[in-house]
Design an enzyme around this catalytic site. Structure first.
Site, PDB file in Angstrom:
ATOM      1  N   TYR A 101       0.848  -1.204   0.000  1.00  5.70           N
ATOM      2  CA  TYR A 101       0.000   0.000   0.000  1.00  5.70           C
ATOM      3  C   TYR A 101       0.875   1.242   0.000  1.00  5.70           C
ATOM      4  CZ  TYR A 101      -3.209   3.635   1.353  1.00  5.70           C
ATOM      5  OH  TYR A 101      -3.937   4.787   1.361  1.00  5.70           O
ATOM      6  N   GLU A 189      -3.463   7.427  -4.446  1.00 10.16           N
ATOM      7  CA  GLU A 189      -3.278   6.140  -3.762  1.00 10.16           C
ATOM      8  C   GLU A 189      -3.040   5.010  -4.749  1.00 10.16           C
ATOM      9  OE1 GLU A 189      -5.934   4.424  -0.269  1.00 10.16           O
ATOM     10  OE2 GLU A 189      -6.725   3.707  -2.171  1.00 10.16           O
TER      11      GLU A 189
END
Ligand code: GDP
Ligand code: MN
Length: 378
Positions: A101, A189
């Site tokens: 992530y 993201e």
């Protein structure tokens, strides 16, 4: 403004961030043709702005172009939380070893850009933060100084990647940061950032939110915005045109308030009494009678709306102006019951104006919400 995955992917490409090869399709036939140009196996991905697509059946795998066509047929037309899928991304399936992530997010309270990284990608960041908070490194970047090398090293260490990947990782992180700054993002993201079996880092998904106030300096984003507006329904388009903050929901009670907080509290009350809001509509502070009239006209012309609930707490907003707007909206578009609660600046004048037109203004918002819910049930 939220970008679709394929729009985010286009930005990634522009900044040299590795992404899977693929193309955008709006029919099963197109999807097959795209697959024929790629190497199998494939992933077919619903293009929706809602998270948790995977779980809702919006991310599917396929082995052959024919299978891509069949899967596309199924995915096009499914409804994910009220939104119909009309575009899909067909990409080469990446052989994923690990899912990581990575994101940059605007931190308004600290006045920083936060750099987040976790070795546990693939799941939502909220879940990572709740269940494995220790895995997540959050670093505050002073926007005047920009991202520093030591921050990249710190994130890299937490991700447990082998040393020879550092240069690639560094390059990718700096590129994403540059994209974030240059496109005035609130969020950029990559989840998951895949470590492939060949030892490459690839952005398998994109989630980008840009600041609406910056659109004027990004011609490519303005183009996207224009396309969005074309695809809106009439009420949404009018709201956009009037500069009103409007969100369509699926109930039958039209809601109008001043201030996002009060408007949401009004929706909460309606739900509490068992009703269903048809929308969120915030007229903002200091609305004139014209603005109130325009805002109300949106709700009155919406065929789904059975009753309108107006909740105004006068501060900068004057209750008499609101009342005048309500009365003229009723005269021009009025066929539906309107429940009004006003309180605050020039409340007495507002009440008199409404009473003269046969509207009794309530002063309790609980009472107003209850009555609106009752009417919506008739
Ligand atoms: P989201 O559900 O909207 O976040 O969609 P993602 O694009 O992040 O995909 C969800 C999950 O599907 C990922 O976390 C992966 O586990 C899996 N997935 C997506 N694309 C690929 C791929 O190319 N290869 C593999 N092996 N898995 C993938
Ligand atoms: Mn994802």
């Amino acid at each position: 403004m939220n970008l679709y995955e394929y729009e985010g992917v286009a930005l990634f490409q522009k900044y040299g961030i590795p992404v899977p090869r693929g193309g955008l399709a709006s029919s099963p036939d197109e999807a097959r043709k795209i697959a024929e140009r790629l190497n199998p196996p494939y992933v077919v991905k619903a293009q929706v702005l809602i998270g948790g697509r995977g779980k809702a059946g919006g991310v599917r795998f396929a082995e052959t172009p024919e299978e891509v066509e069949n899967v596309a047929e199924e995915v096009l037309g499914i409804v994910i939380r009220g939104v119909r899928v009309d575009k899909i991304l067909v990409v080469e399936k990446i052989k994923i070893m690990r899912e990581l992530y990575l994101s940059f997010v605007l931190n308004r309270s600290e006045k920083t850009v936060d750099f987040l990284a976790s070795p546990l990608g693939g799941v939502d960041i909220e879940d990572i933060a709740r269940e494995y908070p220790m895995s997540l490194v959050r670093q505050h970047i002073d926007p005047l100084l920009g991202i520093q090398e030591f921050m990249v090293r710190r994130a890299f260490k937490r991700l447990n990647l082998s040393g020879e990947l550092y240069r690639n990782f560094r390059e990718l992180v700096f590129s994403l940061y540059r994209l974030f700054v240059e496109y005035d993002c609130e969020l950029a993201e990559i989840n998951p950032l895949a470590l492939t079996r060949e030892g490459r880092l690839v952005a398998v998904d994109s989630k980008i939110i840009v600041d609406d106030n910056s659109l004027f300096r990004h011609p490519d984003l303005l183009e996207i915005k224009k396309r969005r507006i074309e695809n809106m329904d009439e009420v949404e388009r009018k709201a956009e045109e009037f500069g009103l903050s409007y969100v369509k929901l699926d109930g039958n009670i039209g809601i109008m308030g001043n201030g996002a907080g009060l408007t949401m509290a009004t929706m909460d009350l309606v739900s509490f009494y068992g009703g269903k809001p048809a929308n969120f509509l915030d007229i903002g502070g200091g609305a004139t009678r014209e603005r109130v009239e325009k805002a109300l006209s949106l709700l009155l012309m919406d065929p789904r709306v059975k009753v309108v609930l107006v909740n105004i707490l006068g501060g900068i907003t004057r209750c008499d102006e609101v009342a005048l707007g309500v009365v003229s909206a009723m005269e021009k578009y009025g066929t539906k019951p309107i429940v009004v609660r006003i309180m605050g600046t020039r409340e007495e004048e507002g009440r008199r104006i409404l009473e003269a037109s046969g509207v009794h203004a309530l002063d309790s918002m609980e009472e107003a919400a209850k009555i609106a819910v009752e009417i919506s049930r008739r």
